[in-house]
Design a protein around this motif. Structure first.
Motif, PDB file in Angstrom:
ATOM      1  N   LEU A  36       0.838  -1.202   0.000  1.00  0.00           N
ATOM      2  CA  LEU A  36       0.000   0.000   0.000  1.00  0.00           C
ATOM      3  C   LEU A  36       0.876   1.256   0.000  1.00  0.00           C
ATOM      4  N   GLU A  37       1.882   1.277   0.847  1.00  0.00           N
ATOM      5  CA  GLU A  37       2.790   2.420   0.927  1.00  0.00           C
ATOM      6  C   GLU A  37       3.483   2.644  -0.425  1.00  0.00           C
ATOM      7  N   THR A  38       3.922   1.559  -1.047  1.00  0.00           N
ATOM      8  CA  THR A  38       4.594   1.626  -2.355  1.00  0.00           C
ATOM      9  C   THR A  38       3.633   2.138  -3.429  1.00  0.00           C
ATOM     10  N   MET A  39       2.389   1.630  -3.414  1.00  0.00           N
ATOM     11  CA  MET A  39       1.374   2.035  -4.387  1.00  0.00           C
ATOM     12  C   MET A  39       1.078   3.531  -4.264  1.00  0.00           C
ATOM     13  N   TYR A  40       0.854   4.005  -3.033  1.00  0.00           N
ATOM     14  CA  TYR A  40       0.563   5.427  -2.826  1.00  0.00           C
ATOM     15  C   TYR A  40       1.748   6.297  -3.246  1.00  0.00           C
ATOM     16  N   ASP A  41       2.964   5.829  -2.977  1.00  0.00           N
ATOM     17  CA  ASP A  41       4.165   6.585  -3.296  1.00  0.00           C
ATOM     18  C   ASP A  41       4.400   6.687  -4.802  1.00  0.00           C
ATOM     19  N   ALA A  42       3.966   5.679  -5.565  1.00  0.00           N
ATOM     20  CA  ALA A  42       4.310   5.570  -6.992  1.00  0.00           C
ATOM     21  C   ALA A  42       3.915   6.778  -7.858  1.00  0.00           C
ATOM     22  N   PRO A  43       2.758   7.368  -7.855  1.00  0.00           N
ATOM     23  CA  PRO A  43       1.511   6.928  -7.249  1.00  0.00           C
ATOM     24  C   PRO A  43       0.693   6.056  -8.202  1.00  0.00           C
ATOM     25  N   GLY A  44      -0.103   5.162  -7.607  1.00  0.00           N
ATOM     26  CA  GLY A  44      -0.969   4.302  -8.396  1.00  0.00           C
ATOM     27  C   GLY A  44      -2.228   3.998  -7.622  1.00  0.00           C
ATOM     28  N   ILE A  45      -3.131   3.220  -8.253  1.00  0.00           N
ATOM     29  CA  ILE A  45      -4.395   2.868  -7.595  1.00  0.00           C
ATOM     30  C   ILE A  45      -4.482   1.373  -7.302  1.00  0.00           C
ATOM     31  N   GLY A  46      -3.483   0.603  -7.752  1.00  0.00           N
ATOM     32  CA  GLY A  46      -3.471  -0.824  -7.485  1.00  0.00           C
ATOM     33  C   GLY A  46      -2.070  -1.377  -7.607  1.00  0.00           C
ATOM     34  N   LEU A  47      -1.817  -2.479  -6.900  1.00  0.00           N
ATOM     35  CA  LEU A  47      -0.510  -3.128  -6.953  1.00  0.00           C
ATOM     36  C   LEU A  47      -0.701  -4.589  -6.569  1.00  0.00           C
ATOM     37  N   ALA A  48      -0.074  -5.465  -7.341  1.00  0.00           N
ATOM     38  CA  ALA A  48      -0.147  -6.906  -7.083  1.00  0.00           C
ATOM     39  C   ALA A  48       1.221  -7.399  -6.621  1.00  0.00           C
ATOM     40  N   ALA A  49       1.210  -8.410  -5.763  1.00  0.00           N
ATOM     41  CA  ALA A  49       2.461  -8.929  -5.186  1.00  0.00           C
ATOM     42  C   ALA A  49       3.532  -9.268  -6.233  1.00  0.00           C
ATOM     43  N   PRO A  50       3.185  -9.871  -7.382  1.00  0.00           N
ATOM     44  CA  PRO A  50       4.258 -10.168  -8.344  1.00  0.00           C
ATOM     45  C   PRO A  50       4.970  -8.912  -8.845  1.00  0.00           C
ATOM     46  N   GLN A  51       4.328  -7.762  -8.774  1.00  0.00           N
ATOM     47  CA  GLN A  51       4.972  -6.525  -9.212  1.00  0.00           C
ATOM     48  C   GLN A  51       6.103  -6.107  -8.281  1.00  0.00           C
ATOM     49  N   VAL A  52       6.128  -6.675  -7.066  1.00  0.00           N
ATOM     50  CA  VAL A  52       7.238  -6.420  -6.141  1.00  0.00           C
ATOM     51  C   VAL A  52       8.047  -7.701  -5.931  1.00  0.00           C
ATOM     52  N   GLY A  53       7.904  -8.646  -6.874  1.00  0.00           N
ATOM     53  CA  GLY A  53       8.729  -9.850  -6.879  1.00  0.00           C
ATOM     54  C   GLY A  53       8.260 -10.974  -5.978  1.00  0.00           C
ATOM     55  N   VAL A  54       7.023 -10.893  -5.458  1.00  0.00           N
ATOM     56  CA  VAL A  54       6.482 -11.932  -4.581  1.00  0.00           C
ATOM     57  C   VAL A  54       5.385 -12.673  -5.336  1.00  0.00           C
ATOM     58  N   LEU A  55       5.606 -13.953  -5.603  1.00  0.00           N
ATOM     59  CA  LEU A  55       4.673 -14.715  -6.435  1.00  0.00           C
ATOM     60  C   LEU A  55       3.594 -15.388  -5.597  1.00  0.00           C
ATOM     61  N   GLU A  56       2.839 -14.554  -4.882  1.00  0.00           N
ATOM     62  CA  GLU A  56       1.719 -15.014  -4.067  1.00  0.00           C
ATOM     63  C   GLU A  56       0.488 -14.175  -4.404  1.00  0.00           C
ATOM     64  N   ARG A  57      -0.699 -14.742  -4.145  1.00  0.00           N
ATOM     65  CA  ARG A  57      -1.951 -14.111  -4.544  1.00  0.00           C
ATOM     66  C   ARG A  57      -2.384 -13.047  -3.530  1.00  0.00           C
ATOM     67  N   LEU A  58      -1.839 -11.861  -3.711  1.00  0.00           N
ATOM     68  CA  LEU A  58      -2.120 -10.714  -2.860  1.00  0.00           C
ATOM     69  C   LEU A  58      -2.173  -9.466  -3.731  1.00  0.00           C
TER      70      LEU A  58
END
Length: 170
Positions: free
Chosen positions: A35-57
């Motif tokens: 959430l912190e990364t998404m707000y900082d980017a800024p964006g409205i959504g972020l999925a775990a694989p976008q930060v290198g974590v291959l889990e369903r989040l």
């Protein structure tokens, strides 16, 4: 803590993510970092694989800046989708500075597990529906450009690869 967002092309962005078996403090912390990364980017959504974590989040917040409404979803899935369609110009934090119109169901019912471990269901429409479908696509190894024709997809991929190289050089 801010996470590094992977830039396309990166093979991790094309992988199917594993379901989250149970919620741990590690995953709750990851959701807050996302959430912190998404707000900082800024964006409205972020999925775990976008930060290198291959889990369903996924995390998202399509509300106005002065009224944040963060949503954290573990193991989100589309339970139902409308026949009616909406077209939005989509972008992606993993494909910076590139946008294209994508058509998706206008309304979706999503099931997920929240941060407390509670199963949830909710209907989304408008930008929220587009965003949640875009983020769930990430969990299935699909990018918004995969909804485009081959020529447009290749052009955006070339531009993204060039930007990625330029950023790597510093």
């Amino acid at each position: 803590m801010l996470k590094t967002i992977l830039i396309h092309p990166d093979p991790r962005l094309k992988k199917l993510c594993a379901p989250v078996p149970d919620l741990s403090d590690r995953l709750r912390d990851l959701a807050q970092d996302m959430l912190e990364t998404m707000y900082d980017a800024p964006g409205i959504g972020l999925a775990a694989p976008q930060v290198g974590v291959l889990e369903r989040l996924i995390v998202m917040d399509c509300a106005k800046e002065d009224d944040p409404q963060p949503v954290v979803m573990f193991n989100p899935e589309v339970l139902a989708a409308s026949d009616a369609l909406n077209t939005y110009e989509e972008g992606c934090l993993s494909i910076p500075e590139q946008f294209a119109e994508v058509t998706r169901p206008a309304e979706v019912r999503i099931g997920w597990i929240d941060e407390t471990g509670t199963p949830r269901e909710k209907d989304f429409d408008g930008l929220w529906a587009t965003c949640v479908q875009h983020e769930i696509d990430h969990l299935n190894g699909k990018l918004f450009i995969d909804h485009l024709g081959a020529m447009r997809r290749q052009m955006i991929t070339r531009k993204s690869a060039k930007l990625k190289r330029e950023r790597a050089r510093g």
